[in-house]
Design an enzyme around this catalytic site. Structure first.
Site, short mmCIF file in Angstrom:
data_model
loop_
_atom_site.label_atom_id
_atom_site.label_comp_id
_atom_site.label_asym_id
_atom_site.label_seq_id
_atom_site.Cartn_x
_atom_site.Cartn_y
_atom_site.Cartn_z
CB CYS A 2 -0.89 0.01 1.24
SG CYS A 2 -1.86 -1.50 1.46
NE ARG A 50 -6.71 -3.90 1.82
CZ ARG A 50 -7.68 -4.72 2.19
NH1 ARG A 50 -8.93 -4.28 2.23
NH2 ARG A 50 -7.43 -5.97 2.54
#
Length: 611
Positions: A2, A50
């Site tokens: 991420c 993410r």
């Protein structure tokens, strides 16, 4: 994997600065294209983008867990490979879990053990946790520095992010470079001093460091060191231990809830990983493993072997594909693409990098991302097990300098006289600092002592450059790349293997070769080391030469004003005379010119001002 960022300011209401916060988040979309989240209170903001790999529903971030009257909030970039072991320990401590994500396990581990949780983690990570009761931020980075974390600390606050460009989106941070930063770019680049963000007042949390920030300021500590210990295993036991550690690390890193593939160059390291992965896939009836390699149009026509590239990859890739029955994909790049994407590779990395070695990886990862989210790669084995030529060339081995950039002549030669004075001292001091930090035993022979020093030089410098490159080029495309040889257990063990065992049978990575006997075909097992492929096509050299001339003719270019154009014209007209690489094994005349292109783009794209 991420992208993360955060901003703490005890004297500002951050709720009034949502535009800045959103802009910071937007710079991380490439790293986290699947989802985003922001935790925002008056004095604290945590940002997360993410890339979904494990537990899509229960791994959402920022993740909040309440324990008693304390609320803990986490943003995390990374992967834990011992998640289930940690989960079991935490279940025994009385905790429960909503899902199977490593994110939830990591936050719970911190709640239970505090900063001591780091001693238990096996993985790659950079993360931050906010304790709302104590108004304190905790930050940490993995032992090997696989995942990045940059920060800017000022009197009233603290800003951190996965990437430099995210920090620069905040107007509090000015894109200024001083003499130290210029020395990093021109004298050490594309390597850089650990912890140095090049831009003034931007720093990077070093590998194996953690820190706390609260109203009393910032305190940083190191939680892991590479220590010298007596190696008590005989040769047979060493071979068995190396085999176990590598196999265990690779198997741990094959866990994924999304499609996974392997890089396969036909070299020893990627072949080991691909073979082990293919065996696991066959055992679990997952179908054939997908493997990827990269090459350049007409490269076979122009390839010429040298000490660093003794042979090309094609024949060895075929041997491995036939051996493991993988579904193989060759990504063939055009030379014009390499030159065209130097700018994009620079933007992805935030700093001048390894030129077309970067842009080729960026394009390679882009192709892989069309079908896969996770890849596994063989980086870092050469640093750990002595794979590079400079470990084995006695004329280079004991030189008092960085072995991958032995001379400053060309670096200083491309700059105007007097632009960076005392360059030799700056570089020498960086080298000496690393040597002085190397842990040795009183009874180490001169050779083993030097090999420990080389280990630390390579781990702290050369390997960090490659990890930077791999993280930025892959994550810019939303592709997670795992590096099993960076497992800290392998590093700790390998550091203490005496050179006569590590270089078994006098070969580079000899102990690894012997440990993998029977696993790989002999042609692969005993193949000479060959690095990541680069283009040898004169078309590429012509393109970068033309771009450099354009820089010279651009009166608005800062770089044009600080370069020695006589030296650069000599490189363009006599590329064959550049026999010693600028950096590493691959950066010769074409890459020096491409590096200049990236430096020029860096100044303009990031609006860099010289102090």
């Amino acid at each position: 994997m991420c992208g993360i960022a955060g901003w703490i300011d005890f004297n500002k209401n951050l709720k009034e600065r949502k535009n800045i916060i959103n802009n910071m988040s937007n710079t991380l979309v490439n790293r986290g294209p699947d989802a985003g989240g922001i935790y925002l209170k008056e004095n604290i903001c945590l940002i997360h983008r993410r890339l979904i790999v494990i537990d899509p529903e229960n791994g959402i971030q920022p993740m909040i867990i309440k324990n008693g009257n304390i609320e803990y909030t986490l943003v995390y970039n990374g992967e834990l490979y011992n998640t289930e072991e940690l989960r079991k320990d935490l279940l025994n401590c009385g905790y429960s879990f909503k899902g199977h994500s490593d994110t939830e396990v990591l936050l719970t581990a911190f709640i239970e053990w505090g900063e001591l949780c780091l001693e238990r983690l096996n993985g790659i990570y950079a993360f931050a946790i906010w304790n709302n009761k104590e108004q304190k931020l905790f930050i940490a980075r993995d032992r090997m520095g696989v995942k990045p974390l940059f920060f800017y600390h000022y009197n009233e606050g603290f800003i951190f992010a996965s990437e430099i460009k995210t920090l620069l989106t905040n107007p509090l941070i000015k894109p200024i470079i001083d003499k130290e930063g210029l020395s990093e770019i021109f004298l050490l680049g594309p390597g850089r001093t650990s912890g140095n963000g090049v831009i003034k007042n931007i720093y990077e949390l070093k590998p194996a460091e953690y820190g706390f920030f609260d109203k009393n300021g910032l305190k940083i500590q190191k939680y892991w060191y590479i220590k010298a210990k007596e190696h008590t295993d005989n040769v047979k036991n060493t071979i068995e231990k190396v085999r176990f550690l590598i196999i265990d690390s690779v198997k741990n890193q094959l866990i994924s809830d999304v499609p996974l593939c392997c890089f396969l160059s036909g070299g020893l390291d990627s072949s080991i990983i691909s073979k082990l992965a293919a065996d696991e896939y066959a055992k679990n009836n997952k179908g054939p493993l997908n493997t990827y390699s990269v090459d350049y149009k007409d490269n076979q026509k122009y390839f010429s072997k040298n000490i660093f590239q003794p042979n090309s990859d094609k024949d060895y890739i075929k041997i491995m594909v036939d051996e493991i029955k993988s579904n193989h994909h060759e990504v063939l790049l055009e030379n014009a693409e390499l030159a065209e994407h130097l700018d994009e590779a620079l933007i992805a990395r935030d700093l001048p990098g390894m030129a077309d070695i970067d842009s080729s990886l960026l394009l390679f990862c882009r192709e892989i991302k069309k079908d896969f989210t996770v890849a596994v790669s063989g980086e870092c084995a050469d640093e750990i097990f002595g794979g590079y030529p400079w470990y084995h060339n006695k004329d280079i081995l004991f030189e008092d300098t960085f072995p991958w950039s032995r001379s400053l002549d060309i670096r200083q030669g491309i700059l105007k006289n007097g632009f960076l004075q005392n360059g030799e001292y700056y570089v020498k001091q960086k080298y000496i600092d690393t040597i002085n930090e190397t842990d040795v035993l009183p009874n180490d022979s001169n050779l083993n002592k030097r090999m420990r020093q080389m280990f630390m030089l390579n781990i702290n410098w050369f390997m960090q450059t490659l990890l930077d490159r791999k993280d930025r080029m892959s994550m810019y495309n939303g592709l997670e790349v795992r590096v099993p040889f960076c497992d800290h257990r392998i590093v700790e063990y390998a550091y203490n293997i005496p050179w006569e065992i590590k270089s078994f049978k006098g070969r580079e990575k000899g102990i690894v070769r012997e440990a993998m006997r029977g696993l790989l075909p002999d042609e692969i097992l005993w193949r000479k080391k060959s690095p990541y492929p680069k283009t040898h096509n004169p078309v590429y050299f012509k393109l970068v030469s033309e771009s450099v001339i354009n820089i010279r003719n651009n009166k608005n270019s800062i770089v044009s004003q600080i370069l020695n154009w006589d030296t650069i014209e000599n490189i363009i007209n006599n590329p064959a005379k550049i026999t010693s690489p600028w950096y590493g094994q691959l950066m010769t005349a074409p890459q020096i010119l491409a590096y200049i292109i990236q430096v020029d783009k860096w100044f303009s794209e990031f609006h860099i001002e010289i102090l």
